[in-house]
Design a protein around this motif. Structure first.
Motif, PDB file in Angstrom:
ATOM      1  N   GLU A  45      13.893   2.853  -0.971  1.00 16.62           N
ATOM      2  CA  GLU A  45      13.016   2.101  -0.061  1.00 16.62           C
ATOM      3  C   GLU A  45      11.986   3.072   0.494  1.00 16.62           C
ATOM      4  N   ILE A  46      10.723   2.741   0.304  1.00 14.33           N
ATOM      5  CA  ILE A  46       9.661   3.633   0.771  1.00 14.33           C
ATOM      6  C   ILE A  46       8.648   2.843   1.597  1.00 14.33           C
ATOM      7  N   LYS A  47       7.739   3.560   2.199  1.00 19.79           N
ATOM      8  CA  LYS A  47       6.537   2.952   2.749  1.00 19.79           C
ATOM      9  C   LYS A  47       5.350   3.649   2.111  1.00 19.79           C
ATOM     10  N   GLY A  48       4.302   2.893   1.885  1.00 17.81           N
ATOM     11  CA  GLY A  48       3.140   3.515   1.266  1.00 17.81           C
ATOM     12  C   GLY A  48       1.894   2.712   1.523  1.00 17.81           C
ATOM     13  N   PHE A  49       0.803   3.216   1.038  1.00 17.66           N
ATOM     14  CA  PHE A  49      -0.406   2.411   1.055  1.00 17.66           C
ATOM     15  C   PHE A  49      -1.241   2.689  -0.175  1.00 17.66           C
ATOM     16  N   GLY A  50      -2.035   1.691  -0.536  1.00 13.11           N
ATOM     17  CA  GLY A  50      -2.935   1.798  -1.671  1.00 13.11           C
ATOM     18  C   GLY A  50      -4.366   1.625  -1.206  1.00 13.11           C
ATOM     19  N   SER A  51      -5.132   0.911  -2.003  1.00 17.11           N
ATOM     20  CA  SER A  51      -6.576   0.889  -1.755  1.00 17.11           C
ATOM     21  C   SER A  51      -6.979   0.111  -0.508  1.00 17.11           C
ATOM     22  N   GLN A  52      -6.061  -0.719   0.061  1.00 21.51           N
ATOM     23  CA  GLN A  52      -6.408  -1.401   1.314  1.00 21.51           C
ATOM     24  C   GLN A  52      -5.921  -0.613   2.532  1.00 21.51           C
ATOM     25  N   SER A  53      -5.352   0.570   2.302  1.00 22.79           N
ATOM     26  CA  SER A  53      -4.780   1.389   3.379  1.00 22.79           C
ATOM     27  C   SER A  53      -3.760   0.616   4.203  1.00 22.79           C
TER      28      SER A  53
ATOM     29  N   ALA B  31       7.559   3.637 -10.455  1.00 27.38           N
ATOM     30  CA  ALA B  31       6.892   2.360 -10.178  1.00 27.38           C
ATOM     31  C   ALA B  31       7.142   1.957  -8.739  1.00 27.38           C
ATOM     32  N   THR B  32       6.098   1.498  -8.044  1.00 24.14           N
ATOM     33  CA  THR B  32       6.309   0.847  -6.757  1.00 24.14           C
ATOM     34  C   THR B  32       6.141  -0.646  -6.968  1.00 24.14           C
ATOM     35  N   ILE B  33       7.032  -1.399  -6.326  1.00 19.78           N
ATOM     36  CA  ILE B  33       6.983  -2.852  -6.437  1.00 19.78           C
ATOM     37  C   ILE B  33       7.212  -3.465  -5.060  1.00 19.78           C
TER      38      ILE B  33
ATOM     39  N   THR C 162      -4.622  -4.927   5.139  1.00 17.04           N
ATOM     40  CA  THR C 162      -4.822  -6.348   4.869  1.00 17.04           C
ATOM     41  C   THR C 162      -3.672  -6.955   4.081  1.00 17.04           C
ATOM     42  N   GLU C 163      -2.584  -6.230   3.940  1.00 16.37           N
ATOM     43  CA  GLU C 163      -1.526  -6.718   3.073  1.00 16.37           C
ATOM     44  C   GLU C 163      -0.568  -7.647   3.806  1.00 16.37           C
ATOM     45  N   ILE C 164      -0.198  -8.741   3.132  1.00 13.08           N
ATOM     46  CA  ILE C 164       0.753  -9.689   3.705  1.00 13.08           C
ATOM     47  C   ILE C 164       2.164  -9.273   3.293  1.00 13.08           C
TER      48      ILE C 164
ATOM     49  N   PRO D 182       6.122  -1.633   3.479  1.00 17.03           N
ATOM     50  CA  PRO D 182       7.368  -1.364   2.749  1.00 17.03           C
ATOM     51  C   PRO D 182       7.234  -1.683   1.258  1.00 17.03           C
ATOM     52  N   LYS D 183       7.764  -0.797   0.446  1.00 15.11           N
ATOM     53  CA  LYS D 183       7.791  -0.985  -1.010  1.00 15.11           C
ATOM     54  C   LYS D 183       9.126  -0.468  -1.515  1.00 15.11           C
ATOM     55  N   ILE D 184       9.442  -0.842  -2.736  1.00 13.59           N
ATOM     56  CA  ILE D 184      10.564  -0.236  -3.449  1.00 13.59           C
ATOM     57  C   ILE D 184       9.992   0.696  -4.510  1.00 13.59           C
TER      58      ILE D 184
ATOM     59  N   LYS E 210      -1.398 -11.012  -6.304  1.00 18.38           N
ATOM     60  CA  LYS E 210      -1.932 -10.749  -4.956  1.00 18.38           C
ATOM     61  C   LYS E 210      -1.974  -9.239  -4.716  1.00 18.38           C
ATOM     62  N   ILE E 211      -2.746  -8.811  -3.742  1.00 21.80           N
ATOM     63  CA  ILE E 211      -2.869  -7.377  -3.500  1.00 21.80           C
ATOM     64  C   ILE E 211      -1.511  -6.782  -3.149  1.00 21.80           C
ATOM     65  N   GLY E 212      -1.358  -5.513  -3.535  1.00 23.41           N
ATOM     66  CA  GLY E 212      -0.137  -4.792  -3.191  1.00 23.41           C
ATOM     67  C   GLY E 212       1.002  -4.966  -4.174  1.00 23.41           C
ATOM     68  N   ASP E 213       0.728  -5.392  -5.390  1.00 24.42           N
ATOM     69  CA  ASP E 213       1.795  -5.568  -6.383  1.00 24.42           C
ATOM     70  C   ASP E 213       2.404  -4.245  -6.835  1.00 24.42           C
ATOM     71  N   GLY E 214       1.713  -3.136  -6.570  1.00 23.53           N
ATOM     72  CA  GLY E 214       2.322  -1.847  -6.889  1.00 23.53           C
ATOM     73  C   GLY E 214       1.515  -1.032  -7.868  1.00 23.53           C
ATOM     74  N   LYS E 215       2.105   0.100  -8.198  1.00 30.14           N
ATOM     75  CA  LYS E 215       1.479   1.062  -9.105  1.00 30.14           C
ATOM     76  C   LYS E 215       2.566   1.587 -10.026  1.00 30.14           C
ATOM     77  N   ILE E 216       2.171   2.017 -11.209  1.00 32.07           N
ATOM     78  CA  ILE E 216       3.111   2.617 -12.154  1.00 32.07           C
ATOM     79  C   ILE E 216       2.515   3.927 -12.652  1.00 32.07           C
TER      80      ILE E 216
HETATM   81  N1  LIG Z   1      -2.792   6.984  -5.629  1.00 29.21           N
HETATM   82  C1  LIG Z   1      -1.528   6.756  -5.299  1.00 29.21           C
HETATM   83  N2  LIG Z   1      -0.632   7.760  -5.378  1.00 29.21           N
HETATM   84  C2  LIG Z   1       0.660   7.552  -5.058  1.00 29.21           C
HETATM   85  N3  LIG Z   1       1.158   6.367  -4.672  1.00 29.21           N
HETATM   86  C3  LIG Z   1       0.296   5.351  -4.576  1.00 29.21           C
HETATM   87  C4  LIG Z   1      -1.082   5.481  -4.878  1.00 29.21           C
HETATM   88  N4  LIG Z   1      -1.664   4.284  -4.698  1.00 29.21           N
HETATM   89  C5  LIG Z   1      -0.700   3.460  -4.292  1.00 29.21           C
HETATM   90  N5  LIG Z   1       0.476   4.094  -4.222  1.00 29.21           N
HETATM   91  C6  LIG Z   1       1.765   3.544  -3.887  1.00 29.21           C
HETATM   92  O1  LIG Z   1       1.840   2.281  -4.456  1.00 29.21           O
HETATM   93  C7  LIG Z   1       2.114   1.307  -3.470  1.00 29.21           C
HETATM   94  C8  LIG Z   1       1.451   0.032  -3.821  1.00 29.21           C
HETATM   95  O2  LIG Z   1       0.098   0.183  -3.700  1.00 29.21           O
HETATM   96  P1  LIG Z   1      -0.796  -1.079  -3.929  1.00 29.21           P
HETATM   97  O3  LIG Z   1      -0.121  -2.009  -4.860  1.00 29.21           O
HETATM   98  O4  LIG Z   1      -1.244  -1.640  -2.626  1.00 29.21           O
HETATM   99  O5  LIG Z   1      -1.971  -0.367  -4.689  1.00 29.21           O
HETATM  100  P2  LIG Z   1      -3.474  -0.735  -4.674  1.00 29.21           P
HETATM  101  O6  LIG Z   1      -4.167   0.285  -5.507  1.00 29.21           O
HETATM  102  O7  LIG Z   1      -3.946  -0.911  -3.259  1.00 29.21           O
HETATM  103  O8  LIG Z   1      -3.480  -2.089  -5.458  1.00 29.21           O
HETATM  104  P3  LIG Z   1      -3.758  -3.553  -4.887  1.00 29.21           P
HETATM  105  O9  LIG Z   1      -5.229  -3.695  -4.956  1.00 29.21           O
HETATM  106  O10 LIG Z   1      -3.021  -4.471  -5.787  1.00 29.21           O
HETATM  107  O11 LIG Z   1      -3.223  -3.604  -3.477  1.00 29.21           O
HETATM  108  C9  LIG Z   1       1.701   1.931  -2.202  1.00 29.21           C
HETATM  109  O12 LIG Z   1       2.417   1.422  -1.127  1.00 29.21           O
HETATM  110  C10 LIG Z   1       2.037   3.388  -2.448  1.00 29.21           C
HETATM  111  O13 LIG Z   1       3.417   3.568  -2.238  1.00 29.21           O
END
Ligand SMILES: Nc1ncnc2c1ncn2[C@@H]1O[C@H](COP(=O)(O)OP(=O)(O)OP(=O)(O)O)[C@@H](O)[C@H]1O
Ligand SMILES: [Mg+2]
Length: 112
Positions: free
Chosen positions: A32-40, A6-8, A43-45, A57-59, A85-91
């Motif tokens: 402690e990691i860095k990552g990105f999701g659908s907003q690349s 899980a990322t949070i 736009t994340e606060i 930054p994410k955990i 809000k955007i960026g709540d994470g993924k599981i």
């Molecule tokens: N497809 C993926 N594979 C692996 N890790 C991912 C993937 N998508 C997101 N992550 C990880 O999850 C973190 C959180 O992503 P995030 O919550 O922004 O996802 P999102 O799909 O953009 O959802 P949201 O719309 O809520 O922002 C990222 O920083 C990254 O570490």
């Protein structure tokens, strides 16, 4: 056994850890990691400021539990880590083939 990855958001770590402990989770890995999701990341606060780089930054939590407990762990993380809000994470949930406690050689459920 299942592995829950899980990322949070970092400020949610303590609340999530407490909630998971309360339902009987006895161990987890925290990174402690860095990552990105659908907003690349664009736009994340984070800490009140819009993050101007590609990675936010994410955990990352890695939790191995008996398979029957996985759904409850996922629900608990969602309920405690969600801000709406955007960026709540993924599981992600994966199967685990083997676990061993190094100190005793115990395996699988006994090793958790
Ligand atoms: N497809 C993926 N594979 C692996 N890790 C991912 C993937 N998508 C997101 N992550 C990880 O999850 C973190 C959180 O992503 P995030 O919550 O922004 O996802 P999102 O799909 O953009 O959802 P949201 O719309 O809520 O922002 C990222 O920083 C990254 O570490
Ligand atoms: Mg996102």
């Amino acid at each position: 056994m299942k592995l829950i990855i899980a990322t949070i958001k970092p400020f949610k770590l303590e609340e999530v850890r407490e909630a998971l402990t309360a339902i009987g989770v006895r161990g987890m890995m925290v990174t402690e990691i860095k990552g990105f999701g659908s907003q690349s990341g664009h736009t994340e606060i984070y800490r009140g400021a819009e993050y101007a780089v590609n990675f936010v930054p994410k955990i990352k939590l890695e939790i191995v539990v008996a398979a029957g407990m996985a759904d409850q762990v996922v629900e608990t993380i969602v309920n405690t880590a969600q801000t709406g809000k955007i960026g709540d994470g993924k599981i992600f949930v994966l199967d685990v083939l083997q676990a061993v406690r190094v100190r005793t050689g115990e395996t699988d459920a006994d090793a958790l």
